[in-house]
Design a protein around this motif. Structure first.
Motif, mmCIF file in Angstrom:
data_model
loop_
_atom_site.group_PDB
_atom_site.id
_atom_site.type_symbol
_atom_site.label_atom_id
_atom_site.label_comp_id
_atom_site.label_asym_id
_atom_site.label_seq_id
_atom_site.Cartn_x
_atom_site.Cartn_y
_atom_site.Cartn_z
ATOM 1 N N GLU A 30 0.841 -1.164 -0.140
ATOM 2 C CA GLU A 30 -0.183 0.041 0.027
ATOM 3 C C GLU A 30 0.936 1.288 0.004
ATOM 4 N N ARG A 32 2.268 4.022 -1.525
ATOM 5 C CA ARG A 32 2.013 4.579 -2.765
ATOM 6 C C ARG A 32 3.288 5.189 -3.262
ATOM 7 N N ARG A 115 -1.393 1.182 -5.462
ATOM 8 C CA ARG A 115 -0.334 0.244 -4.820
ATOM 9 C C ARG A 115 0.776 0.239 -5.453
#
Length: 156
Positions: A30, A32, A115
């Motif tokens: 997750e 980014r 992601r």
């Protein structure tokens, strides 16, 4: 983070022509803003305690056979691995030794939902019987270590 074994990308074979062994592991995070250099540092630059102990044992056992120990802390290394090239999407680590050569590619690409997909590919080219024996001995540990090391990517 779930780590799964995947087929190595055929294009990465050019990193080490004649490699006798190749594997790849993939996970989605997750995080980014993660890029390949920061993923490589998170994955290869720190290890769970049991991995550090195994590496110390490995270094002690292979020293008489002329295999090089890692050089943790060198500015041109990530963890114990020399950096051969890097870009935002891919870091190539590796070493050419008397008994075997290896390359590790840490790739980070966008994944759905903002992601990032991390793939760690390992290629090994043994040169002689000692390289082949070493590879055969470390492979069961390698598979466990890669998964444990990839889990480090999400730890800050």
């Amino acid at each position: 983070m779930r780590v799964e074994a995947v087929a190595p990308e055929p294009a990465l074979a050019e990193l080490l022509p004649g490699a006798a062994y190749a594997d790849a592991y993939r996970a989605v995070t997750e995080l980014r803003s993660l890029d390949a250099p920061s993923a490589a540092r998170r994955i290869m630059g720190r290890s769970p305690r049991w991995v550090r102990l195994l590496m110390r044992l490995r270094n002690a056992l292979v020293a008489p056979f002329g295999l090089k120990p890692g050089h943790e802390g060198d500015p041109d290394h990530v963890g114990i691995f020399p950096v051969l090239s890097q870009s935002p999407g891919c870091v190539i680590l590796g070493l050419d030794d008397r008994h075997l050569d290896f390359r590790v590619a840490v790739e980070v690409v966008p994944a759905p939902g903002q992601r990032r997909r991390i793939t760690v590919t390992t290629l090994v080219r043994p040169h002689n019987i000692w390289g082949r024996v070493y590879l055969k001995v470390i492979l069961p540990f390698h598979r466990l270590i890669v998964a444990a090391m990839m889990a480090q990517a999400e730890k800050s």
